[in-house]
Design a protein around this motif. Structure first.
Motif, short mmCIF file in Angstrom:
data_model
loop_
_atom_site.label_atom_id
_atom_site.label_comp_id
_atom_site.label_asym_id
_atom_site.label_seq_id
_atom_site.Cartn_x
_atom_site.Cartn_y
_atom_site.Cartn_z
N MET A 1 20.48 32.45 39.15
CA MET A 1 21.07 33.75 38.88
C MET A 1 21.50 34.42 40.19
O MET A 1 22.59 35.01 40.27
CB MET A 1 20.05 34.63 38.14
N LEU A 2 20.67 34.35 41.23
CA LEU A 2 21.03 34.93 42.52
C LEU A 2 22.27 34.24 43.10
O LEU A 2 23.13 34.90 43.70
CB LEU A 2 19.86 34.81 43.49
N GLN A 3 22.37 32.93 42.93
CA GLN A 3 23.54 32.22 43.42
C GLN A 3 24.80 32.65 42.67
O GLN A 3 25.86 32.84 43.28
CB GLN A 3 23.34 30.71 43.27
N MET A 4 24.69 32.81 41.36
CA MET A 4 25.84 33.27 40.58
C MET A 4 26.26 34.67 40.99
O MET A 4 27.45 34.97 41.13
CB MET A 4 25.51 33.23 39.09
N ILE A 5 25.28 35.56 41.18
CA ILE A 5 25.58 36.93 41.57
C ILE A 5 26.28 36.96 42.92
O ILE A 5 27.32 37.63 43.10
CB ILE A 5 24.28 37.77 41.62
N ALA A 6 25.73 36.23 43.89
CA ALA A 6 26.31 36.24 45.24
C ALA A 6 27.73 35.70 45.23
O ALA A 6 28.64 36.31 45.78
CB ALA A 6 25.43 35.43 46.19
N ALA A 7 27.93 34.55 44.59
CA ALA A 7 29.26 33.93 44.59
C ALA A 7 30.27 34.78 43.83
O ALA A 7 31.37 35.05 44.34
CB ALA A 7 29.18 32.53 43.98
N GLY A 8 29.91 35.23 42.64
CA GLY A 8 30.86 35.98 41.83
C GLY A 8 31.20 37.34 42.40
O GLY A 8 32.37 37.72 42.50
N ALA A 9 30.18 38.11 42.81
CA ALA A 9 30.42 39.45 43.32
C ALA A 9 31.16 39.41 44.65
O ALA A 9 32.07 40.21 44.88
CB ALA A 9 29.09 40.19 43.46
N VAL A 10 30.78 38.49 45.54
CA VAL A 10 31.46 38.38 46.83
C VAL A 10 32.91 37.95 46.62
O VAL A 10 33.84 38.51 47.24
CB VAL A 10 30.71 37.41 47.75
N PHE A 11 33.15 36.97 45.76
CA PHE A 11 34.51 36.49 45.52
C PHE A 11 35.40 37.62 45.00
O PHE A 11 36.48 37.88 45.55
CB PHE A 11 34.47 35.34 44.51
N SER A 12 34.99 38.30 43.93
CA SER A 12 35.84 39.33 43.34
C SER A 12 36.05 40.50 44.28
O SER A 12 37.15 41.05 44.36
CB SER A 12 35.22 39.82 42.02
N THR A 13 35.02 40.89 45.04
CA THR A 13 35.14 42.04 45.93
C THR A 13 36.06 41.73 47.11
O THR A 13 36.90 42.56 47.48
CB THR A 13 33.76 42.48 46.44
N ILE A 14 35.91 40.55 47.70
CA ILE A 14 36.76 40.19 48.85
C ILE A 14 38.22 40.07 48.42
O ILE A 14 39.12 40.61 49.08
CB ILE A 14 36.25 38.89 49.49
N VAL A 15 38.47 39.39 47.31
CA VAL A 15 39.85 39.24 46.84
C VAL A 15 40.46 40.60 46.52
O VAL A 15 41.59 40.91 46.91
CB VAL A 15 39.91 38.31 45.62
#
Length: 329
Positions: A112-126
């Motif tokens: 769950m932490l890996q999903m949160i980090a990858a998804g939130a970082v990806f959408s926010t940076i883009v």
């Protein structure tokens, strides 16, 4: 001429003591205070940051240290359907197969932490890149990026995610997190663009342009600090979206059960009738509590750290390099 040079050097050395040029040690101390210690003091001054940080750190420890201390969930770890706090070998109780609910919650945390980090970082940076560049550059660049954003916004999110999951059958939690936010960045990019459009005509931004500052420096020093509170809040919203989206898809059985997840725990509890009996309602409440706890931690942390980007508050909490005493309110 040599005498003049010598006297000039001596005056420079004396002016150092007067506080004009600073030594390297003082410069490093000042940088550490401004860049690291002051943000920590500002953030920790709010109780919401304290509580949110404690909750987030609890889940991080549970996903790193906890998995080494708690056995993986298996059948027969205890007597089936044992209520919480009855058997301390399974402190949170067991499911219908005798599996420990504590083991299920703990071992569902790392993916769950890996999903949160990858998804939130990806959408926010883009979103931040697209929205900032579109709003500041304008012209053809703005039109192209805005068209791309509008296309992404018109695609229904849930059907797109289900289609991508069916096509790629992802196993990596990081890939799942990115797929869950594959078009979630579009709305944030639109909002950031609107804010940057209003910021780029401010006097201080115009002054930086007149002075010949490069675009990257203007974006970094003048534009981004003003939109960071909004970006931070939306980072948290993206993280919560990943949590709820992944739990929902695992609950519906649309994602594979290659690793533990709180959604799978909810699905099994529902299918075994835990929702119809108060005696077994703990089976539902424990994974729900884990979901609410991590979401609540992110929300409190974001609310408490809004003041990080207020220059007046940062200046009030900063300490000078000459003052070694702790800051007092």
């Amino acid at each position: 001429m040599a005498e003049k040079t010598s006297s000039f050097s001596q005056s420079d050395e004396s002016s150092t003591a007067a506080g004009q040029p600073a030594s390297k040690g003082e410069i490093y101390r000042e940088w550490i205070d401004i860049a690291i210690l002051t943000p920590i003091r500002v953030a920790w001054d709010d109780w919401r940051t304290q509580v949110g940080s404690i909750l987030i750190m609890f889940y991080i420890l549970m996903g790193t240290v906890g998995v080494m201390l708690v056995d993986p969930p298996t059948q027969g770890q205890g007597t089936r359907l044992t209520p919480p706090f009855q058997d301390w070998s399974v402190p949170l109780g067991t499911n219908s197969l005798g599996g420990s609910l504590l083991s299920g919650v703990v071992h569902a945390t790392p993916p769950m932490l890996q999903m949160i980090a990858a998804g939130a970082v990806f959408s926010t940076i883009v979103a931040t890149l697209v929205g900032t560049v579109a709003g500041y550059k304008g012209g053809a660049v703005d039109r192209a990026l805005t068209t791309l954003t509008d296309i992404a916004m018109t695609i229904p999110g849930l059907p797109l995610i289900i289609l991508l999951v069916a096509l790629f059958d992802p196993k990596s939690p990081a890939v799942i997190g990115i797929l869950l936010t594959v078009n979630a960045w579009a709305g944030l990019a639109r909002s950031i663009r609107s804010q940057v459009l209003s910021l780029r005509d401010h006097s201080y931004v115009e002054a930086s342009r007149i002075m010949g500052a490069p675009t990257g420096r203007i974006l970094r020093d003048d534009i981004l600090p003003n939109i960071m509170p909004y970006v931070l809040i939306n980072f948290v919203n993206s993280a919560r979206g990943v949590i709820f989206g992944s739990v929902g898809l695992y609950y519906l059985g649309l994602l594979g059960g290659s690793h533990a997840n709180w959604g799978i725990m909810l699905n099994r509890a529902f299918n075994d009738g835990a929702i119809y009996s108060l005696q077994y309602i703990y089976w539902l409440l424990i994974p729900m509590g884990a979901i609410v706890g991590i979401s609540f931690g992110f929300v409190l942390f974001a609310q408490g750290t809004e003041k990080l980007f207020n220059p007046r508050i940062r200046a009030r909490h900063a300490e000078t390099v000459e003052d070694d005493a702790p800051y007092q309110e």
